[in-house]
Design a protein around this motif. Structure first.
Motif, PDB file in Angstrom:
ATOM      1  N   UNK A 240      58.377 143.870  94.473  1.00 19.21           N
ATOM      2  CA  UNK A 240      58.595 142.498  94.015  1.00 19.21           C
ATOM      3  C   UNK A 240      57.645 141.501  94.657  1.00 19.21           C
ATOM      4  N   UNK A 241      57.459 141.573  95.950  1.00 22.60           N
ATOM      5  CA  UNK A 241      56.655 140.578  96.645  1.00 22.60           C
ATOM      6  C   UNK A 241      55.194 140.633  96.234  1.00 22.60           C
ATOM      7  N   UNK A 242      54.613 141.837  96.232  1.00 20.66           N
ATOM      8  CA  UNK A 242      53.211 141.978  95.848  1.00 20.66           C
ATOM      9  C   UNK A 242      52.978 141.544  94.410  1.00 20.66           C
ATOM     10  N   UNK A 243      53.857 141.970  93.520  1.00 21.94           N
ATOM     11  CA  UNK A 243      53.660 141.664  92.101  1.00 21.94           C
ATOM     12  C   UNK A 243      53.881 140.188  91.810  1.00 21.94           C
ATOM     13  N   UNK A 244      54.802 139.560  92.548  1.00 25.44           N
ATOM     14  CA  UNK A 244      54.963 138.121  92.362  1.00 25.44           C
ATOM     15  C   UNK A 244      53.701 137.387  92.802  1.00 25.44           C
ATOM     16  N   UNK A 245      53.137 137.788  93.922  1.00 28.87           N
ATOM     17  CA  UNK A 245      51.906 137.155  94.394  1.00 28.87           C
ATOM     18  C   UNK A 245      50.758 137.358  93.416  1.00 28.87           C
ATOM     19  N   UNK A 246      50.727 138.524  92.767  1.00 34.75           N
ATOM     20  CA  UNK A 246      49.650 138.815  91.825  1.00 34.75           C
ATOM     21  C   UNK A 246      49.771 138.019  90.541  1.00 34.75           C
ATOM     22  N   UNK A 247      50.998 137.634  90.176  1.00 35.60           N
ATOM     23  CA  UNK A 247      51.236 137.039  88.866  1.00 35.60           C
ATOM     24  C   UNK A 247      51.683 135.577  88.909  1.00 35.60           C
ATOM     25  N   UNK A 248      51.868 135.017  90.107  1.00 40.44           N
ATOM     26  CA  UNK A 248      52.403 133.657  90.171  1.00 40.44           C
ATOM     27  C   UNK A 248      51.350 132.622  89.795  1.00 40.44           C
ATOM     28  N   UNK A 249      51.837 131.432  89.485  1.00 43.73           N
ATOM     29  CA  UNK A 249      50.957 130.350  89.027  1.00 43.73           C
ATOM     30  C   UNK A 249      50.311 129.651  90.223  1.00 43.73           C
ATOM     31  N   UNK A 250      49.185 130.208  90.667  1.00 44.68           N
ATOM     32  CA  UNK A 250      48.502 129.655  91.842  1.00 44.68           C
ATOM     33  C   UNK A 250      47.311 128.772  91.486  1.00 44.68           C
ATOM     34  N   UNK A 251      47.095 128.548  90.192  1.00 48.99           N
ATOM     35  CA  UNK A 251      46.020 127.648  89.775  1.00 48.99           C
ATOM     36  C   UNK A 251      44.647 128.287  89.680  1.00 48.99           C
ATOM     37  N   UNK A 252      44.522 129.569  90.036  1.00 45.74           N
ATOM     38  CA  UNK A 252      43.212 130.215  90.033  1.00 45.74           C
ATOM     39  C   UNK A 252      42.616 130.314  88.638  1.00 45.74           C
ATOM     40  N   UNK A 253      43.482 130.335  87.623  1.00 39.37           N
ATOM     41  CA  UNK A 253      42.997 130.441  86.249  1.00 39.37           C
ATOM     42  C   UNK A 253      43.253 129.162  85.477  1.00 39.37           C
ATOM     43  N   UNK A 254      43.258 128.063  86.181  1.00 37.80           N
ATOM     44  CA  UNK A 254      43.424 126.761  85.550  1.00 37.80           C
ATOM     45  C   UNK A 254      42.367 126.560  84.486  1.00 37.80           C
ATOM     46  N   UNK A 255      42.784 126.094  83.316  1.00 37.03           N
ATOM     47  CA  UNK A 255      41.844 125.909  82.219  1.00 37.03           C
ATOM     48  C   UNK A 255      40.717 124.941  82.576  1.00 37.03           C
ATOM     49  N   UNK A 256      40.956 124.058  83.531  1.00 36.50           N
ATOM     50  CA  UNK A 256      39.909 123.120  83.919  1.00 36.50           C
ATOM     51  C   UNK A 256      38.737 123.837  84.584  1.00 36.50           C
ATOM     52  N   UNK A 257      38.977 125.066  85.086  1.00 44.60           N
ATOM     53  CA  UNK A 257      37.900 125.842  85.692  1.00 44.60           C
ATOM     54  C   UNK A 257      37.200 126.705  84.655  1.00 44.60           C
ATOM     55  N   UNK A 258      37.700 126.641  83.424  1.00 45.51           N
ATOM     56  CA  UNK A 258      37.166 127.510  82.391  1.00 45.51           C
ATOM     57  C   UNK A 258      35.935 126.883  81.745  1.00 45.51           C
ATOM     58  N   UNK A 259      34.959 126.630  82.579  1.00 47.08           N
ATOM     59  CA  UNK A 259      33.707 126.092  82.071  1.00 47.08           C
ATOM     60  C   UNK A 259      32.829 127.235  81.613  1.00 47.08           C
ATOM     61  N   UNK A 260      32.164 127.065  80.475  1.00 49.60           N
ATOM     62  CA  UNK A 260      31.358 128.117  79.896  1.00 49.60           C
ATOM     63  C   UNK A 260      29.898 127.963  80.253  1.00 49.60           C
ATOM     64  N   UNK A 261      29.223 129.105  80.303  1.00 52.30           N
ATOM     65  CA  UNK A 261      27.793 129.092  80.560  1.00 52.30           C
ATOM     66  C   UNK A 261      27.066 128.534  79.344  1.00 52.30           C
ATOM     67  N   UNK A 262      25.949 127.851  79.520  1.00 50.19           N
ATOM     68  CA  UNK A 262      25.215 127.323  78.361  1.00 50.19           C
ATOM     69  C   UNK A 262      24.665 128.470  77.511  1.00 50.19           C
TER      70      UNK A 262
END
Length: 262
Positions: A240-262
């Motif tokens: 439970x602990x490891x999988x929660x850490x792997x899947x929790x909402x930590x902001x690492x995949x925030x859409x604001x970081x989803x900038x595309x290469x030119x």
């Protein structure tokens, strides 16, 4: 079934196959409520045990899933920064996960071309029965073989072996599907090692609901690394602990970081 012209089995990574409504009724479940949070089948066991045993966590700590019983009773929250102190599901920091892991190892070791060219008799009959060919001739052979493999619907194949993460976080404006594909005939790819993968898909589901525009090639290298790190963590977590850490909402995949290469 039927999306993407696949006429048998739920063997696709896309939302039309993987996302289903969940309806729960029982004691301490808030009547006539609608909850929006990410959950998957791995969470059902811990949740049922949590409801049945009033929060006893020792039985579920070794499970990869999380109990969403506090959310059903209205105690917890799916938002980061608020929630209950339940040790069976809600994070100690109060947040619920925003990511679900999706996996499928193809049950087909041959594609349709190989089936048409190499199977006969009872072997072919078993294959047709198992994989749900929609039309067969009098001998039981798929009609697509007689038609020269033209104008037919695609079926599951060896390279439809995938691992994916589905990330849904409204507060961070993130709604992504990231999937990697391998060949089931390659044992080195069974754990989805990055150097054994065949191809990658990434969809911004908010703007591309039918997931027809693969934006992975245009994603920044930082985003690609973050996606792969989250996927590998989800694949390898135990308990439970490891999988929660792997899947929790930590902001690492925030859409604001989803900038595309030119």
């Amino acid at each position: 079934l039927g999306q993407f012209r696949v006429d048998s089995h739920k063997t696709q990574v896309y939302d039309h196959n993987t996302r289903v409504p969940m309806i729960i009724a029982g004691p301490n479940v808030t009547h006539n409520s609608k909850l929006e949070f990410v959950a998957s089948m791995v969470d059902l066991g811990p949740t049922i045990l949590d409801l049945a045993l009033a929060g006893v966590s020792d039985l579920t700590s070794s499970m990869d899933g999380l109990s969403f019983a506090p959310l059903l009773s209205g105690i917890g929250s799916s938002n980061s920064g608020s929630g209950s102190n339940s040790t069976s599901g809600i994070s100690p920091n109060g947040g619920w996960k925003d990511t679900a892991l999706v996996e499928y190892h193809s049950i087909r070791i041959k594609d349709t071309v190989s089936v048409c060219n190499g199977l006969s008799g009872s072997e072919l009959e078993d294959y047709v029965s198992a994989y749900g060919y929609r039309s067969t001739d009098d001998s039981g052979q798929p009609l697509v073989c007689e038609l020269g493999l033209q104008n037919h619907h695609i079926h599951d194949g060896p390279n439809n072996t995938f691992a994916a993460i589905r990330v849904i976080n409204a507060t961070q404006d993130t709604d992504l599907l990231f999937a990697v594909f391998a060949d089931v005939n390659n044992p080195k790819a069974w754990d989805f090692a990055e150097d054994e993968l065949n191809y990658f898909e990434l969809y911004d589901v908010t703007s591309d609901y039918y997931m027809q525009n693969n934006i992975y090639p245009k994603a920044s290298e930082a985003m690609k690394k973050a996606l792969m790190a989250r996927l590998q963590a989800a694949l390898r977590c135990k308990g439970r602990s490891q999988c929660h850490n792997a899947l929790e909402n930590n902001g690492a995949l925030n859409a604001k970081r989803f900038d595309q290469e030119p």
